[in-house]
Design a protein around this motif. Sequence first.
Motif, PDB file in Angstrom:
ATOM      1  N   THR A 104     -20.284  26.067  32.095  1.00 21.76           N
ATOM      2  CA  THR A 104     -21.265  26.817  32.833  1.00 21.76           C
ATOM      3  C   THR A 104     -20.751  26.926  34.294  1.00 21.76           C
ATOM      4  OG1 THR A 104     -22.618  24.865  33.630  1.00 21.76           O
ATOM      5  CG2 THR A 104     -23.113  25.959  31.345  1.00 21.76           C
ATOM      6  N   GLU A 164     -22.465  26.094  37.004  1.00 26.09           N
ATOM      7  CA  GLU A 164     -22.883  24.933  37.610  1.00 26.09           C
ATOM      8  C   GLU A 164     -22.007  23.953  37.723  1.00 26.09           C
ATOM      9  OE1 GLU A 164     -26.274  27.825  37.118  1.00 26.09           O
ATOM     10  OE2 GLU A 164     -24.898  26.717  35.618  1.00 26.09           O
ATOM     11  N   LEU A 165     -21.580  23.841  36.352  1.00 24.07           N
ATOM     12  CA  LEU A 165     -20.710  22.562  36.082  1.00 24.07           C
ATOM     13  C   LEU A 165     -19.379  22.879  36.735  1.00 24.07           C
ATOM     14  CD1 LEU A 165     -20.303  19.950  34.758  1.00 24.07           C
ATOM     15  CD2 LEU A 165     -19.271  21.195  32.532  1.00 24.07           C
ATOM     16  N   ASN A 203     -23.022  16.448  31.894  1.00 21.12           N
ATOM     17  CA  ASN A 203     -24.431  16.824  32.448  1.00 21.12           C
ATOM     18  C   ASN A 203     -24.442  17.930  33.076  1.00 21.12           C
ATOM     19  OD1 ASN A 203     -25.644  14.033  31.747  1.00 21.12           O
ATOM     20  ND2 ASN A 203     -24.332  13.521  33.518  1.00 21.12           N
ATOM     21  N   TYR A 204     -25.754  18.771  32.662  1.00 19.30           N
ATOM     22  CA  TYR A 204     -26.018  20.003  33.326  1.00 19.30           C
ATOM     23  C   TYR A 204     -27.398  20.060  34.088  1.00 19.30           C
ATOM     24  CZ  TYR A 204     -22.643  21.322  29.883  1.00 19.30           C
ATOM     25  OH  TYR A 204     -21.426  21.572  29.448  1.00 19.30           O
ATOM     26  N   SER A 227     -18.996  14.966  40.691  1.00 19.75           N
ATOM     27  CA  SER A 227     -19.942  15.899  41.117  1.00 19.75           C
ATOM     28  C   SER A 227     -19.956  16.209  42.697  1.00 19.75           C
ATOM     29  CB  SER A 227     -21.276  15.128  40.667  1.00 19.75           C
ATOM     30  OG  SER A 227     -22.544  16.232  41.270  1.00 19.75           O
ATOM     31  N   ILE A 268     -25.794  20.185  26.688  1.00 26.54           N
ATOM     32  CA  ILE A 268     -26.020  21.520  26.065  1.00 26.54           C
ATOM     33  C   ILE A 268     -26.055  21.285  24.346  1.00 26.54           C
ATOM     34  CG2 ILE A 268     -25.073  22.927  27.674  1.00 26.54           C
ATOM     35  CD1 ILE A 268     -22.611  23.396  25.748  1.00 26.54           C
ATOM     36  N   ALA A 283     -25.494  18.812  37.952  1.00 24.16           N
ATOM     37  CA  ALA A 283     -24.349  19.193  36.940  1.00 24.16           C
ATOM     38  C   ALA A 283     -23.161  17.898  37.388  1.00 24.16           C
ATOM     39  CB  ALA A 283     -23.751  20.665  36.980  1.00 24.16           C
TER      40      ALA A 283
END
Length: 202
Positions: free
Chosen positions: A154, A156-157, A201-202, A179, A133, A184
């Motif tokens: 977030t 998703e993360l 990472n997203y 993950s 981000i 993400a």
Amino acid sequence: MKKTAALLMAVLLSTGLVACGTDQEGDASQMPSETAQTTQEAPQTGSQALPDDPQQPTAGSPADGTQQAESEQMENTQAESQTATEEQSGYEDNFAVDSIAAAEFADKIKAAVAAKDLEALADLTSYPVYVGIAESSVSSREELIELGADNVFTEELMTAVAEADTLALSPSMAGFVLSNGGTANIVFGVVDGELAIQGINY
């Protein structure tokens, strides 16, 4: 009468001579004894114990002190060497990390993400670090915190990290990917011998 007096004088003179002779013989008989005593005393003076060889160190001598100092110095050097070795110890690369250690570090990341504790996450991170981000790599702990917990964590993360199986992590050149299989994720690996987050990472 005169004969009698002369006879007495002769007897007295002979008696005196006999006494003198006896005294002289007595003195003469004592001389060898004194000489023998002197002779016996002389060896005692010459037979006194000689000091130990000065080249041989004795207890409490300076040589003992030197040896003790050298021994202590050697022990200190060995201790310092051992401490330096322990300080330099760590993981050579990601493949040197066992699965248990990787899982334990991953659990720390999961706990920070679940609590939205950005400071705790920042403490587990190596800098500079890539954060999806951010416009560029984040160069310090303060910069990561400035991004704000709501922006970093977030949905998703948080879902990807919560569903990740920490016991199934596999090492790679890039590191370990925390993950659930989506885009993400959080990547961590060995940095200067220790595990640290290297990317978000997203």
